[in-house]
Scaffold this motif. Structure first.
Motif, PDB file in Angstrom:
ATOM      1  N   SER A  97      57.303  -5.266   2.561  1.00 48.62           N
ATOM      2  CA  SER A  97      56.689  -6.275   1.699  1.00 48.62           C
ATOM      3  C   SER A  97      56.967  -7.698   2.142  1.00 48.62           C
ATOM      4  N   GLY A  98      57.951  -7.896   3.017  1.00 48.90           N
ATOM      5  CA  GLY A  98      58.231  -9.231   3.536  1.00 48.90           C
ATOM      6  C   GLY A  98      57.457  -9.574   4.791  1.00 48.90           C
ATOM      7  N   ILE A  99      56.657  -8.623   5.289  1.00 51.43           N
ATOM      8  CA  ILE A  99      55.862  -8.868   6.504  1.00 51.43           C
ATOM      9  C   ILE A  99      54.416  -9.046   6.085  1.00 51.43           C
ATOM     10  N   LYS A 100      54.089 -10.286   5.740  1.00 55.09           N
ATOM     11  CA  LYS A 100      52.765 -10.584   5.192  1.00 55.09           C
ATOM     12  C   LYS A 100      52.143 -11.784   5.894  1.00 55.09           C
ATOM     13  N   PHE A 101      50.904 -11.602   6.304  1.00 53.54           N
ATOM     14  CA  PHE A 101      50.100 -12.706   6.826  1.00 53.54           C
ATOM     15  C   PHE A 101      48.663 -12.224   6.894  1.00 53.54           C
ATOM     16  N   VAL A 102      47.725 -13.131   6.779  1.00 51.42           N
ATOM     17  CA  VAL A 102      46.302 -12.824   6.944  1.00 51.42           C
ATOM     18  C   VAL A 102      45.714 -13.906   7.836  1.00 51.42           C
ATOM     19  N   GLU A 103      45.285 -13.507   9.037  1.00 48.65           N
ATOM     20  CA  GLU A 103      44.747 -14.450  10.013  1.00 48.65           C
ATOM     21  C   GLU A 103      43.281 -14.104  10.273  1.00 48.65           C
ATOM     22  N   VAL A 104      42.376 -14.984   9.862  1.00 46.98           N
ATOM     23  CA  VAL A 104      40.939 -14.764  10.001  1.00 46.98           C
ATOM     24  C   VAL A 104      40.427 -15.508  11.223  1.00 46.98           C
ATOM     25  N   ASP A 105      39.769 -14.784  12.121  1.00 46.52           N
ATOM     26  CA  ASP A 105      39.170 -15.382  13.310  1.00 46.52           C
ATOM     27  C   ASP A 105      37.655 -15.372  13.126  1.00 46.52           C
ATOM     28  N   THR A 106      37.081 -16.527  12.820  1.00 45.50           N
ATOM     29  CA  THR A 106      35.649 -16.589  12.544  1.00 45.50           C
ATOM     30  C   THR A 106      34.795 -16.536  13.807  1.00 45.50           C
ATOM     31  N   SER A 107      35.418 -16.623  14.975  1.00 55.12           N
ATOM     32  CA  SER A 107      34.635 -16.533  16.212  1.00 55.12           C
ATOM     33  C   SER A 107      34.087 -15.129  16.433  1.00 55.12           C
ATOM     34  N   ASN A 108      34.797 -14.134  15.901  1.00 55.62           N
ATOM     35  CA  ASN A 108      34.338 -12.746  16.033  1.00 55.62           C
ATOM     36  C   ASN A 108      34.481 -11.950  14.741  1.00 55.62           C
ATOM     37  N   ASN A 109      34.783 -12.650  13.645  1.00 55.64           N
ATOM     38  CA  ASN A 109      34.933 -12.039  12.320  1.00 55.64           C
ATOM     39  C   ASN A 109      35.967 -10.912  12.313  1.00 55.64           C
ATOM     40  N   THR A 110      37.078 -11.154  12.981  1.00 59.39           N
ATOM     41  CA  THR A 110      38.186 -10.207  12.922  1.00 59.39           C
ATOM     42  C   THR A 110      39.304 -10.780  12.067  1.00 59.39           C
ATOM     43  N   VAL A 111      40.128  -9.890  11.535  1.00 61.14           N
ATOM     44  CA  VAL A 111      41.195 -10.291  10.619  1.00 61.14           C
ATOM     45  C   VAL A 111      42.460  -9.527  10.981  1.00 61.14           C
ATOM     46  N   LYS A 112      43.536 -10.239  11.229  1.00 60.39           N
ATOM     47  CA  LYS A 112      44.831  -9.613  11.489  1.00 60.39           C
ATOM     48  C   LYS A 112      45.694  -9.722  10.242  1.00 60.39           C
ATOM     49  N   VAL A 113      46.283  -8.598   9.842  1.00 59.71           N
ATOM     50  CA  VAL A 113      46.940  -8.489   8.543  1.00 59.71           C
ATOM     51  C   VAL A 113      48.327  -7.867   8.725  1.00 59.71           C
ATOM     52  N   GLY A 114      49.306  -8.357   7.991  1.00 57.01           N
ATOM     53  CA  GLY A 114      50.655  -7.820   8.051  1.00 57.01           C
ATOM     54  C   GLY A 114      50.775  -6.448   7.407  1.00 57.01           C
ATOM     55  N   GLY A 115      51.755  -5.696   7.857  1.00 53.03           N
ATOM     56  CA  GLY A 115      51.963  -4.340   7.335  1.00 53.03           C
ATOM     57  C   GLY A 115      52.366  -4.291   5.881  1.00 53.03           C
ATOM     58  N   GLY A 116      52.812  -5.427   5.321  1.00 56.31           N
ATOM     59  CA  GLY A 116      53.234  -5.445   3.925  1.00 56.31           C
ATOM     60  C   GLY A 116      52.233  -6.032   2.961  1.00 56.31           C
ATOM     61  N   ASN A 117      51.071  -6.451   3.463  1.00 56.85           N
ATOM     62  CA  ASN A 117      50.075  -7.066   2.581  1.00 56.85           C
ATOM     63  C   ASN A 117      49.444  -6.066   1.624  1.00 56.85           C
ATOM     64  N   ILE A 118      48.967  -6.594   0.498  1.00 57.60           N
ATOM     65  CA  ILE A 118      48.112  -5.820  -0.392  1.00 57.60           C
ATOM     66  C   ILE A 118      46.686  -6.348  -0.240  1.00 57.60           C
ATOM     67  N   TRP A 119      45.719  -5.560  -0.695  1.00 54.69           N
ATOM     68  CA  TRP A 119      44.326  -5.913  -0.432  1.00 54.69           C
ATOM     69  C   TRP A 119      43.871  -7.183  -1.147  1.00 54.69           C
ATOM     70  N   ASN A 120      44.445  -7.474  -2.296  1.00 59.40           N
ATOM     71  CA  ASN A 120      44.066  -8.697  -3.001  1.00 59.40           C
ATOM     72  C   ASN A 120      44.300  -9.930  -2.136  1.00 59.40           C
ATOM     73  N   GLU A 121      45.403  -9.927  -1.408  1.00 58.50           N
ATOM     74  CA  GLU A 121      45.716 -11.051  -0.531  1.00 58.50           C
ATOM     75  C   GLU A 121      44.713 -11.165   0.615  1.00 58.50           C
ATOM     76  N   VAL A 122      44.288 -10.014   1.115  1.00 57.76           N
ATOM     77  CA  VAL A 122      43.307 -10.009   2.200  1.00 57.76           C
ATOM     78  C   VAL A 122      41.938 -10.429   1.676  1.00 57.76           C
ATOM     79  N   ASP A 123      41.535  -9.860   0.536  1.00 56.81           N
ATOM     80  CA  ASP A 123      40.228 -10.197  -0.045  1.00 56.81           C
ATOM     81  C   ASP A 123      40.111 -11.694  -0.324  1.00 56.81           C
ATOM     82  N   THR A 124      41.183 -12.279  -0.845  1.00 54.19           N
ATOM     83  CA  THR A 124      41.176 -13.713  -1.159  1.00 54.19           C
ATOM     84  C   THR A 124      40.978 -14.552   0.093  1.00 54.19           C
TER      85      THR A 124
END
Length: 463
Positions: free
Chosen positions: A97-124
């Motif tokens: 749960s302490g490994i959280k990040f959401v990195e959005v790359d709009t050049s190719n619409n890819t998203v890198k997400v931490g192993g501890g994230n929940i989907w609400n954080e990604v959706d936001t």
């Protein structure tokens, strides 16, 4: 036999703690009971130690510590697993749960997400860019658990399962090594984690393909439970033939006292919750067939996609009693519909329900051997969910779920979506992977021959 934390020398534990950026939580700590809580309050496991990881190095240290000390180890991401497989008794819990990040790359619409994230954080985060990743139905669910099991949700018909949108993952393996897996690197592992669960390592990050989804048309329609056979027969044809822009899962349910109108409260219904991602100008014509069935309640309109993803979060918060059973289905014939009427009419508690999620469209066009998800030809992933706030009702909701599933299992395709399973034994696990199980077992043997990662829907290593 696995060792107990109590058998490990204090110096070894002190050395382990000194190498962590995160922290350890012991049974004697004041925050221990809060730390061991998970989404399903029916789970009451007592780990010997929590490693609250903040970095990949913390995960590597934790895996090495567990292996070197022959400890039972569980991996916890969002803690949503129905069977409580993010915890273990007496062993080590590696908490992400302490490994959280959401990195959005709009050049190719890819998203890198931490192993501890929940989907609400990604959706936001993705919503800000008009993007979404296919995920589940409750936004408090962990990214890791849902993804590794497959990922069925509102966007399944349009964009496939979550695993169909996974491009890459970073993992810590049982030997403590760190690897990246994708279509060109460690391809056997990349295949295995797309549905094979947490059997193969600890995933510290995921990279997904996102899609242009911002505002959708969505919400529920309801009919009295007495009409469930009629509505289900209609739905079975409609959802297979309608545009893939429209998704909707069908359910038997009791309407709670909030936020629905008072005249619906505590009554049993057949419901469908819709999500339309196509051209808004075409929605009314497409949805006309639904309204012609005269639902007693229809609250379907324009909303941000995250609003639909989180619509039921408030009704189903962490800390309730849960019991799950599940099956895949190829058809919803008269005998199946009759059982849904019977058990839908005897739902034991207001939050208990049954869902059938359609698997047609994009998800069905992936080959049955392209990922471990073996049921690409199934029409529906079904789940029977017993839910209540009172522990005294645990037996009542469990018995209803079991009876519902046992009545319908003879009409099923044989296996179940692993994220909807409790601890049901090896035969059920094998049935759920079918022809892909042996390949998974060989990959497991290559990377985790001693079955360190065994607190999951476990795949036994096999040469």
């Amino acid at each position: 036999m696995k060792n107990s934390i109590k058998e490990i020398a204090s110096k070894s534990i002190e050395s382990f703690a000194s190498n962590l950026k995160g922290s350890l939580v012991f049974p004697t700590d004041s925050n221990y009971d809060d730390t061991r809580k998970v989404y399903n309050a029916m789970i009451n496991k007592r780990p010997g130690l929590f490693a609250m990881c903040k970095t990949v190095d913390d995960v590597i240290s934790s895996v090495n510590f567990a292996r070197e000390n022959n400890l039972l180890v569980a991996i916890r991401g969002g803690g949503h697993n129905g069977a409580g497989l993010g915890l273990c008794d007496d062993g080590l819990v590696i908490d992400l749960s302490g490994i959280k990040f959401v990195e959005v790359d709009t050049s190719n619409n890819t998203v890198k997400v931490g192993g501890g994230n929940i989907w609400n954080e990604v959706d936001t985060a993705t919503h800000e860019y008009g993007l979404a990743i296919p995920s589940g139905m409750i936004s408090t669910t962990g990214v890791g658990g849902l993804t590794l099991g497959g990922g069925v949700g509102y966007l399944t018909r349009k964009y496939g399962l979550t695993i169909d949108n996974l491009l890459e993952a970073d993992m810590v393996l049982a030997d403590g090594s760190f690897v990246t897996v994708n279509a060109t690197e460690n391809t056997d592992l990349f295949w295995a984690i797309r549905g094979g669960g947490g059997n193969f390592g600890v995933v510290t990050s995921f990279t997904f393909q996102a899609h242009p989804v911002k505002t959708i048309m969505g919400g529920p329609t309801l009919w009295p439970i007495e009409r469930v056979e009629e509505i289900m027969a209609w739905y079975d044809t409609f959802i297979q033939e309608v545009s893939e822009d429209l998704n909707g899962f069908i359910a038997t349910m009791v309407i709670p006292e909030s936020p629905f109108p008072e005249h619906l409260h505590n009554k049993k219904f057949c419901g469908i919750v819709w999500c339309y991602v196509g051209n808004p100008d075409k929605f009314d014509a497409l949805f006309k067939a639904v309204l012609e069935l005269n639902p007693v309640f229809a609250h379907v309109g324009e909303m941000p996609f995250p609003a639909l993803q989180s619509m039921f979060d408030g009704l189903l918060p962490s800390g309730l009693q849960w019991y799950w059973r599940a099956d895949f289905f190829n058809e919803l014939g008269p005998e199946v519909r009759a059982e849904h009427l019977k058990y839908g009419s005897s739902i034991p508690t207001p939050l208990s329900q049954m869902h059938l999620y359609p698997l047609s469209g994009a998800a069905s066009r992936v080959g049955a051997e392209e990922t471990p998800w073996a049921y690409r030809d199934a029409k529906y992933a079904g789940v029977y969910i017993g839910v209540d706030s009172d522990p005294k009702n645990a037996t009542k909701i469990t018995d209803w779920c079991k009876a519902y599933q046992e009545a319908l299992h003879p009409h099923s395709a044989g296996g179940a979506y692993s994220n909807f399973m409790m601890e049901e034994g090896q035969d059920r696990i094998k049935a759920s992977y079918k022809h892909n199980y042996d390949r998974l077992a060989r990959i497991k043997n290559s990377y985790d021959p001693d079955n360190l990662f065994r607190v999951n829907q476990n795949i036994i290593p096999k040469k």
